[in-house]
Design a protein around this motif. Structure first.
Motif, short mmCIF file in Angstrom:
data_model
loop_
_atom_site.label_atom_id
_atom_site.label_comp_id
_atom_site.label_asym_id
_atom_site.label_seq_id
_atom_site.Cartn_x
_atom_site.Cartn_y
_atom_site.Cartn_z
N THR A 194 50.22 48.60 31.23
CA THR A 194 49.17 48.85 32.21
C THR A 194 47.85 48.73 30.65
O THR A 194 46.61 48.25 31.22
CB THR A 194 49.29 49.41 32.96
OG1 THR A 194 50.30 49.53 33.80
CG2 THR A 194 48.38 50.43 33.74
N THR A 195 48.64 49.65 30.02
CA THR A 195 47.97 50.27 28.40
C THR A 195 46.70 49.39 28.16
O THR A 195 46.52 48.96 27.63
CB THR A 195 48.59 51.05 27.90
OG1 THR A 195 48.74 52.28 27.96
CG2 THR A 195 47.63 50.87 26.61
N VAL A 196 47.05 47.30 27.85
CA VAL A 196 47.69 46.45 27.90
C VAL A 196 46.33 46.47 29.04
O VAL A 196 44.85 45.10 28.30
CB VAL A 196 48.58 44.84 27.58
CG1 VAL A 196 47.86 43.93 26.57
CG2 VAL A 196 48.96 45.48 26.92
N ARG A 197 46.13 46.12 30.01
CA ARG A 197 45.50 45.75 30.53
C ARG A 197 44.58 46.39 31.15
O ARG A 197 43.45 45.86 30.64
CB ARG A 197 45.81 46.20 32.25
CG ARG A 197 44.76 45.45 33.58
CD ARG A 197 44.20 44.71 33.41
NE ARG A 197 45.14 43.33 33.59
CZ ARG A 197 44.67 42.00 34.52
NH1 ARG A 197 43.33 41.40 33.54
NH2 ARG A 197 46.02 41.36 34.28
N MET A 198 44.37 47.67 30.29
CA MET A 198 43.02 48.32 30.35
C MET A 198 42.29 48.12 29.03
O MET A 198 40.98 47.58 29.17
CB MET A 198 43.09 50.06 30.40
CG MET A 198 44.23 50.75 31.41
SD MET A 198 44.38 52.38 31.54
CE MET A 198 43.04 52.74 30.56
N ALA A 199 42.83 47.92 28.10
CA ALA A 199 42.50 47.28 26.59
C ALA A 199 41.46 46.18 26.67
O ALA A 199 40.47 45.43 25.99
CB ALA A 199 42.95 47.24 26.11
N ALA A 200 42.48 45.13 27.87
CA ALA A 200 41.96 43.46 27.62
C ALA A 200 40.71 43.27 28.83
O ALA A 200 39.80 42.79 28.73
CB ALA A 200 43.30 43.13 28.11
N ASP A 201 41.08 44.66 29.30
CA ASP A 201 39.63 44.72 30.34
C ASP A 201 38.54 44.58 29.95
O ASP A 201 36.87 44.36 29.80
CB ASP A 201 39.57 45.79 31.97
CG ASP A 201 40.95 44.75 32.95
OD1 ASP A 201 41.19 43.82 32.44
OD2 ASP A 201 40.94 45.84 33.48
N LEU A 202 38.43 45.99 28.79
CA LEU A 202 37.34 46.63 27.48
C LEU A 202 36.88 45.53 27.34
O LEU A 202 35.76 45.10 27.15
CB LEU A 202 37.42 47.44 27.28
CG LEU A 202 38.22 48.61 27.59
CD1 LEU A 202 38.69 49.85 26.90
CD2 LEU A 202 36.57 49.39 28.42
N MET B 135 43.60 36.21 26.24
CA MET B 135 44.06 36.70 26.77
C MET B 135 44.21 37.85 28.33
O MET B 135 45.04 38.15 29.00
CB MET B 135 43.41 37.79 25.72
CG MET B 135 44.93 39.90 25.96
SD MET B 135 44.02 40.83 24.97
CE MET B 135 42.47 41.35 24.76
N GLN B 136 42.47 37.18 28.61
CA GLN B 136 42.80 37.60 29.97
C GLN B 136 43.31 37.32 30.86
O GLN B 136 44.46 37.10 32.00
CB GLN B 136 41.40 38.06 30.39
CG GLN B 136 40.76 38.19 31.87
CD GLN B 136 40.90 39.63 31.89
OE1 GLN B 136 41.26 40.34 31.03
NE2 GLN B 136 40.47 40.35 33.43
N ASN B 137 43.41 35.79 31.38
CA ASN B 137 44.45 34.38 31.52
C ASN B 137 45.46 34.51 31.50
O ASN B 137 46.55 35.00 32.38
CB ASN B 137 43.53 33.37 31.53
CG ASN B 137 42.26 33.15 31.59
OD1 ASN B 137 42.00 33.64 32.19
ND2 ASN B 137 41.87 32.21 30.76
N GLN B 138 46.04 35.25 30.58
CA GLN B 138 47.74 35.52 30.47
C GLN B 138 48.22 36.82 30.58
O GLN B 138 49.25 36.39 31.16
CB GLN B 138 47.40 35.15 28.57
CG GLN B 138 47.78 33.61 27.98
CD GLN B 138 48.45 32.86 28.73
OE1 GLN B 138 49.58 32.96 29.14
NE2 GLN B 138 47.39 31.65 29.31
#
Length: 579
Positions: free
Chosen positions: A330-338, A357-360
Motif C-alpha cells: 500500500t505504501t509503495v502503491r501510494m509512492a508509485a501513484d505520485l 513500476m506502475q505496471n508491475q
C-alpha cells in the motif's frame, strides 16, 4: 362403493420386452458376481474340469465293464452251445426206435413236434436248461422247411433273416453271434439277448446236413446288473464332483479370505483411515503379505502426515506473506501513484521507469489477490454467494471487460447465445471471473483470430465454451493447463502479464459450484475450454449441453475417416495440408 380401476392388459410385445429386460438384468447380475468373486470362478472351474474328467473315466470304465460282461457271457454261452450241439448230434445219430420220448406234458412249450429225432433232441435240451431255462433253443431242418422245434415260449421271430443267411454261408460247426431283441409268447415287450447259431457238423454220420440250431440267451439279468453299475458310477461320480468342489471351495477360501481382508483394508486406507492394519498370523506368504501391507500403511501414514504438515506450513506461509505484503505494498502503491502522476515532469528515462513500476505493481497486486484466493481454497474457507442469474448476462459482462484487451490484440469475439434465458443458481462474481480468465487466455494464445463464445443449456445444466484458433495444445496438456504456474511453452513471453494462477483458480471456482472446467486442444486447430454448471446449486452434474470438441473439428475428422480409404495417399495428404 366406487369401482376399482381396471388393470390395463399388457400386449404380447410388452410381455416379451419385460421378459427380455428381466433376463438381461439377471444376466448382468450373474456377470457382476462372476467378475467379482475369485472363489466362485475357481470352484466353478474345478467343478467343470471334475465333471469332464469323471465323465470320461466313467464312460471308459462302463465300456470296459460292458465288454467284459458280454465277453464272459458269450464265452459261457458258446461252451454250453457246443455241449448242446454234441448232445443233439448224439440224438440225431440214433435210430428213432432207440430213443424214448421224455415224460413231459404237452404244455411244455414245444411246437411242431412229434417223435422225430430232432424233436427228441429238443426235449433233451429243455431238460438240460433246467426248470428255469438259462436259454432257449430253436432247431431247424432245412430239408423239411416246416419242421422246427423250440423250447418254452420263444417266438421264432427272434432269429433275424440276416443271421440265418450268415449261418447258411458258414461252414458246419462255425458259430455266428447276433445281439438283438428276443420275443416271447405272452410277453409284449422284447428282451435284449444274444443268439448263437450254427449248422450241425453231420459229417461221418448217417444224417443229412440240413440241421441248424440256435441258442437264444437272454441278457436281462446282465442288463439289470449293468444298470445298477451305471447308477452306482453316476452316484459315485456326482459325489466325487461335489467333494472336489467342496475341497476347492475350502482351499480357495483359505487364500481368498486373507486377500479379501487385504482388499477391504486397502479400501479403508484409501478412504483416509490411515490407522488401518491387518492381523498377522503365521509365517507363510500371506502372513508376509500382511506384514508388508502394514509396513506400507505405516510409511504411507507417516509420509501423508509429513506432507500435511508441510502443506499446512506452506499454506500458512503463503497466507501470512500475502497479508504481510499488503501493508508495504500500500505504501509503495501510494509512492508509485505520485511518481506516475508526475511522470510528465521527469526526463524520458525516469518517466518510462515510473510507467514500468506502475505496471508491475498492478501485476503484483493481482498476484497477491490470486495467492490469497488460492490460500482460501487450500484452507477450505471459500464460500459461494448463490443467486439465480441469466448466464447470458454473465457472459456479456465478461466479454465487455475483455473488449479493450481484445482490441489491442486485434481479436474479435463471435458470440453464439441462445434466444431464451438460461437461468441457473450460481455465484455470478466467481463465474464471471472464470469467464474473464478463459477469455484472457484465448486472447493471449489466439494469435489475433476470432474467439467463439457459445452458451448452451438443457434441463439440468448450463455450459459456456470459449474457442480460439491459435497454437492449440499438445496431447496430454488438457489437464496440465489447470496446474498452478504451468506454461505450455516456457520460452514464450506473456503478452498479457498474467500471474499463472488464473486457470487454477477457475477450476477451483468450477469445482466449488459442483461443475466441470475442461479443456480440449490440438496443434494447428486451436483449443476450447468448456465450463459446465448445474442449474440448481448442489445438484449432481451428469452431462453437459455443449460438446467439448468443436463441432467443425468433429465433422472434419469424421469426413476424413470416411474419405481417406478411397483417396490416394497423395490426395489425402494434400487435403490434410489444406486444412
Amino acid at each position: 362403493m366406487p369401482s376399482s380401476p381396471k388393470k390395463r392388459r399388457r400386449t404380447p410385445r410388452q410381455v416379451v420386452r419385460g421378459v427380455r429386460r428381466r433376463a438381461r438384468r439377471a444376466a448382468g447380475g450373474v456377470r457382476r458376481v462372476w467378475r467379482r468373486s475369485l472363489q466362485l470362478r475357481v470352484v466353478t472351474s474345478t467343478m467343470v474340469i471334475s465333471i469332464a474328467v469323471v465323465a470320461v473315466l466313467g464312460v471308459f470304465l462302463m465300456q470296459q465293464i460292458i465288454a467284459t460282461t458280454l465277453q464272459d457271457r458269450e464265452r459261457a454261452a458258446r461252451s454250453e452251445a457246443q455241449a448242446d450241439r454234441n448232445a443233439v448230434l448224439g440224438y440225431l445219430n440214433r435210430p428213432s426206435g432207440d430213443v424214448s420220448k421224455p415224460s413231459v406234458d404237452s404244455g411244455d412249450g414245444l411246437q411242431r413236434g412229434g417223435d422225430s429225432p430232432l424233436s427228441q433232441a429238443v426235449y433233451a435240451l429243455a431238460g438240460r436248461a433246467g426248470a428255469v431255462p438259462r436259454y432257449s433253443v430253436i432247431a431247424r431242418n432245412d430239408n423239411q422247411p416246416g419242421e422246427f422245434f423250440v423250447t418254452p415260449n420263444i417266438d421264432p421271430r427272434s432269429i433275424p433273416s440276416g443271421l440265418r443267411e450268415e449261418v447258411s454261408k458258414k461252414e458246419a460247426g462255425e458259430d455266428s453271434t447276433h445281439y438283438g431283441d428276443l420275443y416271447y409268447e405272452g410277453r409284449r415287450e422284447p428282451v435284449r439277448g444274444m443268439v448263437i447259431g450254427t449248422r450241425l457238423d453231420t459229417s461221418g454220420t448217417m444224417l443229412d446236413s440240413g440241421y441248424e440250431i440256435y441258442h437264444l440267451i437272454p441278457l436281462d439279468k446282465e442288463e439289470e446288473t449293468l444298470n445298477s453299475v451305471l447308477r452306482m458310477l453316476v452316484a459315485v461320480g456326482a459325489a466325487l464332483v461335489l467333494l472336489l468342489a467342496a475341497i476347492a471351495s475350502l482351499v480357495t477360501r483359505q487364500v481368498v479370505t486373507p486377500v479379501r481382508l487385504t482388499r477391504q483394508a486397502a479400501e479403508r486406507l484409501a478412504a483416509g483411515r490411515l490407522d488401518e492394519r491387518l492381523k498377522v498370523r503365521g509365517e507363510d506368504d500371506l502372513a508376509r503379505l500382511a506384514t508388508s501391507f502394514n509396513d506400507m500403511a505405516a510409511n504411507l501414514a507417516l509420509k501423508i502426515h509429513q506432507l500435511e504438515e508441510l502443506s499446512h506450513v506452506q499454506r500458512q506461509f503463503v497466507s501470512d506473506v500475502s497479508h504481510e505484503l499488503r501493508t508495504p505494498l500500500t505504501t509503495v502503491r501510494m509512492a508509485a501513484d505520485l511518481l506516475y502522476d508526475a511522470r510528465e515532469d521527469f526526463d524520458p528515462m525516469a518517466a518510462r521507469s515510473a510507467e514500468l513500476m506502475q505496471n508491475q505493481l498492478n501485476r503484483f497486486e493481482s498476484m497477491l489477490a490470486d495467492l490469497l484466493e488460492i490460500s482460501r481454497y487450500d484452507a477450505g474457507a471459500a464460500e459461494l454467494d448463490v443467486d439465480p442469474v441469466d448466464v447470458r448476462d454473465v457472459v456479456l459482462r465478461a466479454v465487455a471487460d475483455s473488449e479493450a484487451l481484445a482490441e489491442r490484440h486485434s481479436t474479435r469475439f463471435d458470440l453464439r447465445l441462445p434466444g431464451e434465458p438460461c437461468m441457473a443458481e450460481m455465484d455470478s462474481r466467481r463465474v464471471e471471473r472464470i469467464l474473464r480468465n478463459l477469455l484472457f487466455n484465448a486472447i493471449e494464445h489466439g494469435e489475433g483470430r476470432d474467439i467463439v463464445v457459445s452458451v448452451g443449456a438443457d434441463r439440468d445444466a448450463v455450459a459456456v465454451a470459449v474457442r480460439d484458433h491459435g497454437v492449440g495444445l499438445k496431447p496430454g496438456e488438457e489437464n496440465m493447463v489447470f496446474d498452478r504456474f504451468w506454461r505450455a511453452d516456457p520460452s514464450r513471453a506473456r503478452t498479457i502479464g498474467g500471474t499463472g494462477l488464473g486457470l487454477a483458480i477457475s477450476r477451483e471456482d468450477a469445482v466449488l459450484h459442483g461443475g466441470w472446467l475442461q479443456a480440449w486442444g490440438a496443434q494447428g486447430e486451436g483449443s476450447q475450454f468448456r465450463l459446465s454448471l448445474p442449474r440448481v446449486a448442489g445438484a449432481p452434474l451428469r452431462g453437459s449441453p455443449l460438446s467439448l470438441v468443436p463441432p467443425e473439428v468433429e465433422m472434419r475428422r469424421t469426413w476424413r475417416g470416411h474419405m481417406t480409404p478411397v483417396l490416394s495417399p497423395a490426395v489425402a495428404d494434400g487435403g490434410n495440408d489444406a486444412d
